[in-house]
Design an enzyme around this catalytic site. Sequence first.
Site, PDB file in Angstrom:
ATOM      1  N   CYS A  59       0.830  -1.214   0.000  1.00 26.37           N
ATOM      2  CA  CYS A  59       0.000   0.000   0.000  1.00 26.37           C
ATOM      3  C   CYS A  59       0.858   1.254   0.000  1.00 26.37           C
ATOM      4  O   CYS A  59       1.640   1.499   0.932  1.00 26.37           O
ATOM      5  CB  CYS A  59      -0.934  -0.021   1.209  1.00 26.37           C
ATOM      6  SG  CYS A  59      -1.661   1.566   1.633  1.00 26.37           S
ATOM      7  N   CYS A  62       0.236   3.562   2.938  1.00 23.88           N
ATOM      8  CA  CYS A  62       0.838   3.023   4.160  1.00 23.88           C
ATOM      9  C   CYS A  62       2.329   3.367   4.213  1.00 23.88           C
ATOM     10  O   CYS A  62       2.865   3.739   5.264  1.00 23.88           O
ATOM     11  CB  CYS A  62       0.657   1.511   4.223  1.00 23.88           C
ATOM     12  SG  CYS A  62      -1.058   0.958   4.151  1.00 23.88           S
ATOM     13  N   CYS A 189     -40.421  13.182  26.919  1.00 22.79           N
ATOM     14  CA  CYS A 189     -40.963  13.347  25.563  1.00 22.79           C
ATOM     15  C   CYS A 189     -41.299  11.982  24.938  1.00 22.79           C
ATOM     16  O   CYS A 189     -40.428  11.115  24.787  1.00 22.79           O
ATOM     17  CB  CYS A 189     -39.965  14.100  24.711  1.00 22.79           C
ATOM     18  SG  CYS A 189     -40.207  13.956  22.936  1.00 22.79           S
ATOM     19  N   CYS A 192     -39.467  11.275  21.706  1.00 25.15           N
ATOM     20  CA  CYS A 192     -38.064  10.930  21.974  1.00 25.15           C
ATOM     21  C   CYS A 192     -37.944   9.462  22.356  1.00 25.15           C
ATOM     22  O   CYS A 192     -37.005   8.765  21.941  1.00 25.15           O
ATOM     23  CB  CYS A 192     -37.506  11.797  23.101  1.00 25.15           C
ATOM     24  SG  CYS A 192     -37.573  13.571  22.784  1.00 25.15           S
TER      25      CYS A 192
END
Length: 439
Positions: A59, A62, A189, A192
């Site tokens: 990579c 990398c 609520c 909620c």
Amino acid sequence: MMQFPSASSILMLTLFSVSCVNAFYSSSDGVVELTPTNFDRLVTQDDAIWVVEFFAPWCGHCQSLVPEYKKLAKALKGVIKVGSVNADDHKELGGQFGVRGFPTIKIFGANKRSPSDYNGQRTASAIAEAALAEAKKKVNAAFGGGSGGGGGSSSGSKGDVIELTEDNFDKLVLNSDDIWLVEFFAPWCGHCKNLEPEWAKAAKELKGKVKLGALDATAHQGKAAEYNVRGYPTIKFFAAGSKRASDAQEYDGGRTASDIISWASDKHVANVPPPELLEITDESSFDSACEGKPLCVVSVLPHILDCNAKCRNKFLDTLRSLGDKFKQKQWGWAWAEGGQQPALEESLEVGGFGYPAMAVVNFKKMKFSVLKGSFSADGINEFLRDISYGRGHTAPVRGAKKPAIVSVDAWDGKDGQLPTEEDIDLSDFNMDDDVKDEL
């Protein structure tokens, strides 16, 4: 008389070269090599904070990270532990933590089974700042100032929803590089309470991409007022990167887990950087572009003498634009000059009918599909869209193996130059001396 190296010498050189490729870090760098054998003992069973990089030796990104990662390990020595996993050799370890690309950096904090993804700048200072923030979060949790491994939702249940307060809101949300969705709720609520299980499910699915938080607006009224919260639940979106309170956006999606995931995923994709378009100059660059990718989009462009710098850059700009458009697919993107990689062109059956040309390759299945339409933004877009939907004709890669890649000079960004008389050696031509004299 020329002496040839012995078989044992060749073997030693081969082993040395392989070890140089795979060993990014030495013991003196302070980066601990982690494997399936020692990972649990050193990381998950240890109380220390760990920064762990999952990499692949081939990579390119990398390889670019190595000097910064060494600097990080030296700076954090004695404070936070730094390790690395060769996820190419230890795929099961990478799979265990959902590693899908390289390099992937994870911070193992209080909850070692659920590390946080680091998506900020790949510099030693930026990574160190994120690791220290994780350490501070762990300390605060020990003092009862917050949750170490995921916070409470509106009913205080534990999970992947991060509990936010006036004390930690700015640090966790505004001063981070992460994408956030924040729910401002009230415990009494009803809406909620209905949202709570959907919010928790979405947080679990979006982990590593978008962080979901919940703030009790009745307990932290000052923070709720700062964001002009007038009803419950109110959901705010915070984009990636450092931000201010004024940058908060209203969430306008549905309130089911699937709605939240879909809405947030679109925002995540918008913040994903476009893939790098790599020129194929050797085997390493080819592997960096295509290895480990679900598909690789390979373009073969006209020779620089047939298509000058302006012409070539126009093609490259088109490819980069389309790479950005299809970036959520996580495909690899590469290009080569016509005639420079004959084995590649032959294996993908491109180039023989002219340039530019394109093929999309699945190197895992060793199958490819060739662009038959125009090499234009619209033509390529239609071709790639069909590919993404699983449509289009495919053929096996010739030889059922990765083609041989030869080393060539990278394009210098300039127009091509015809050879001068001094560049031409007439001795290479079979002609009479009189003809040579005339030339």
